[in-house]
Design an enzyme around this catalytic site. Structure first.
Site, PDB file in Angstrom:
ATOM      1  N   GLU A 245       0.879  -1.171   0.000  1.00  0.00           N
ATOM      2  CA  GLU A 245       0.000   0.000   0.000  1.00  0.00           C
ATOM      3  C   GLU A 245       0.910   1.213   0.000  1.00  0.00           C
ATOM      4  O   GLU A 245       1.659   1.435   0.952  1.00  0.00           O
ATOM      5  CB  GLU A 245      -0.905  -0.001   1.227  1.00  0.00           C
ATOM      6  CG  GLU A 245      -1.833   1.203   1.297  1.00  0.00           C
ATOM      7  CD  GLU A 245      -2.515   1.334   2.639  1.00  0.00           C
ATOM      8  OE1 GLU A 245      -2.634   2.478   3.118  1.00  0.00           O
ATOM      9  OE2 GLU A 245      -2.900   0.296   3.220  1.00  0.00           O
ATOM     10  N   CYS A 282      -4.087   7.046   5.835  1.00  0.00           N
ATOM     11  CA  CYS A 282      -3.869   6.736   4.415  1.00  0.00           C
ATOM     12  C   CYS A 282      -5.106   7.014   3.574  1.00  0.00           C
ATOM     13  O   CYS A 282      -5.019   7.118   2.353  1.00  0.00           O
ATOM     14  CB  CYS A 282      -3.440   5.282   4.252  1.00  0.00           C
ATOM     15  SG  CYS A 282      -4.538   4.091   5.061  1.00  0.00           S
TER      16      CYS A 282
END
Length: 509
Positions: A245, A282
């Site tokens: 990620e 995030c």
């Protein structure tokens, strides 16, 4: 040369607190990986590893106060936030234990021979087996949920894969203490403590991804760091899966009708989402498309009022603070960019929240304003004011992959009138999670969750949150015409383990 010491640092003051460990040498990384490899057999029994996961959860729960105190000292995220994150981590371990018990993740399929088929079908029996040792790279912003005992580790252990964790330098003391809890839980079930390895240091992370016994890797962090590891994983003599990620802008589109209906509500909600955790999520909304004039102006005013009332906060470390201050300053200097609330330096160790505005037309073609389409870690967002639907669509068409994409609709649009369905269709290619009239911060741990998206949000199509995260660490294998006596218990006709399976085309539960 002596190994470099690893220090715990207080981000509120920038001062070192205690020496935690030393950076791992190549030999120590090798030893950790080999110890993990040696623990594979002890994880083979599903009942044992489910019990291990539950004991790990109980151990973390029992050490809650001490762990939260350590985490707060190293991250300044606050006891309320960290207590919630630890509760999520404990829940996640137990959820994966339930998944292991259920056994559906093995995807057992048995087809008996069929000589009448074209072509004829032999005896075929398929299920999934663990890949092997998994390297996990901890994230800075989730010291529990995406770290030593986080989702990558929990799902890998559930799959039957030992783990070696590369700690994040922002919370080394916490990493050591959490690893110790997991090792005690493992020992309680006869599993070697090497099932959870922990190494510190930048070079150790490189040695880890290159190690020939590492079979897969999970990463949460920056595009630059993640891409370097991804490339290293692919360049190995035997490439391995790398589930990374890397970064996400998490665009939000506010329709004219939605702004006209609830401008103040949307402005307040956006302020809360973009400043949550000092903007260190995030899934923070980093680009918001808002109509020009009228209700759009009212929305921006509401956002300004809410953000202006937000206290300055401490980022995870001073490097991030410096990058944030420099990043917002560089963006604010671009032509036609305004700062209704100026983000930047809040104090000697803090940053202040703010946001920038820009005409959306500046983002429809390649140029210097492309900087505004890059993630800026911290409490800031970019509000792009669009003149019409085509301009908003042109900006969306230029965005890279994201973890989330959000649309704020009016009540009529939610009911299916207007462009609601069309907008969802436009956002779907951009992200792994598409939201309607919500905010992306907050990722529920649930079976249907997907935390991933097109590159650079992630490097694979998998999720790192939710039950299906276990699929990253498994591979299918088929036995053809294997005698019953030689088959693993999972593939025997009488199903001694009571597994859900597809047997001769019929789903059995």
């Amino acid at each position: 040369m002596a190994a470099a010491p690893v220090w715990s640092v207080d981000p509120r003051t920038g001062k070192q607190r205690e020496q935690v460990a030393v950076e791992a040498t190549a030999q120590e990384v090798d030893a950790a990986v080999r110890a993990a490899q040696a623990a594979r057999e002890a994880l083979a029994d599903r009942a044992v590893r489910a019990a291990f996961l539950r004991s790990a959860a109980a151990g973390l729960d029992a050490a809650r106060d001490a762990l939260v105190e350590t985490a707060d000292a190293e991250t300044a995220l606050g006891q309320v936030r960290l207590s919630g994150e630890l509760a999520r981590t404990v829940y996640q371990l137990r959820a994966f234990a339930d998944i292991v018990d259920e056994g559906a993740f093995l995807d057992v399929v048995i087809d008996h021979p069929d000589a009448t088929a074209t072509p004829p079908v032999p005896d075929l029996r398929r299920y999934k087996v663990p890949l092997g040792v998994v390297a996990v790279y901890s994230a800075s912003n989730f010291p529990f949920a995406f770290s030593v005992a986080g989702g990558d580790t929990a799902s890998a252990l559930a799959a039957g894969c030992p783990v070696v964790v590369k700690s994040h330098p922002d919370h080394p003391a916490l990493s050591e203490r959490v690893a110790e809890v997991l090792r005690r839980a493992a020992a309680g079930h006869g599993i070697p403590e090497g099932v959870i390895g922990l190494v510190h240091g930048f070079q150790a992370g490189i040695e880890l991804i290159k190690h020939p016994l590492v079979a897969a890797a999970g990463f949460t962090g920056s595009i630059r760091g993640g891409r370097a590891l991804f490339d290293a994983a692919a360049a190995r003599p035997v490439p391995i899966p790398f589930h990374g990620e890397l970064g996400s802008l998490n665009p939000v589109l506010v329709t004219e009708a939605a702004a006209a209906e609830r401008a103040e509500e949307i402005g307040d909600g956006l302020a809360g989402s973009m400043t949550l955790g000092v903007g260190q999520f995030c899934v923070k909304p980093g680009l918001v498309l808002v109509p020009s004039g009228g209700a759009g102006d009212q929305l921006v005013k509401s956002l300004a009022d809410a953000v202006a009332g937000t206290d300055a906060g401490v980022l995870l470390d001073h490097r991030m603070r410096d990058n944030f201050i420099a990043g917002v300053a560089e963006r604010a200097e671009l032509s036609d960019v305004d700062a209704p609330v100026t983000p930047g330096e809040g104090g000697e160790h803090t940053v202040s929240a703010g946001f920038l505005t820009v005409p959306a037309a500046k983002l429809t073609e390649e140029g210097e304003h492309d900087l505004l389409l890059e993630e800026c870690f911290g409490p800031v967002t970019v509000v792009a004011r669009y003149a019409d639907e085509q301009e908003a669509k042109a900006v969306l068409s230029r965005l890279p992959g994201n973890l989330t994409a959000t649309v704020q609709l009016s009540s009529q649009e939610v009911a299916g009138q207007g462009r609601g369905p069309e907008l969802l269709a436009e956002l779907t290619p951009l992200a792994g999670r598409v939201l309607v009239n919500g905010w992306p911060t907050g990722v529920a741990v649930a079976p249907a969750q997907h935390h991933g998206g097109p590159y650079p949000a992630t490097t694979s199509t998998s999720t790192s949150v939710g039950g299906t995260a276990i699929e990253r660490w498994l591979r299918p294998v088929v036995y053809q015409n294997a005698p019953e006596a030689l088959l693993p218990a999972e593939l025997k006709d009488d199903n001694p383990l009571g597994l859900p399976r597809r047997f001769n085309g019929r789903l059995e539960r």
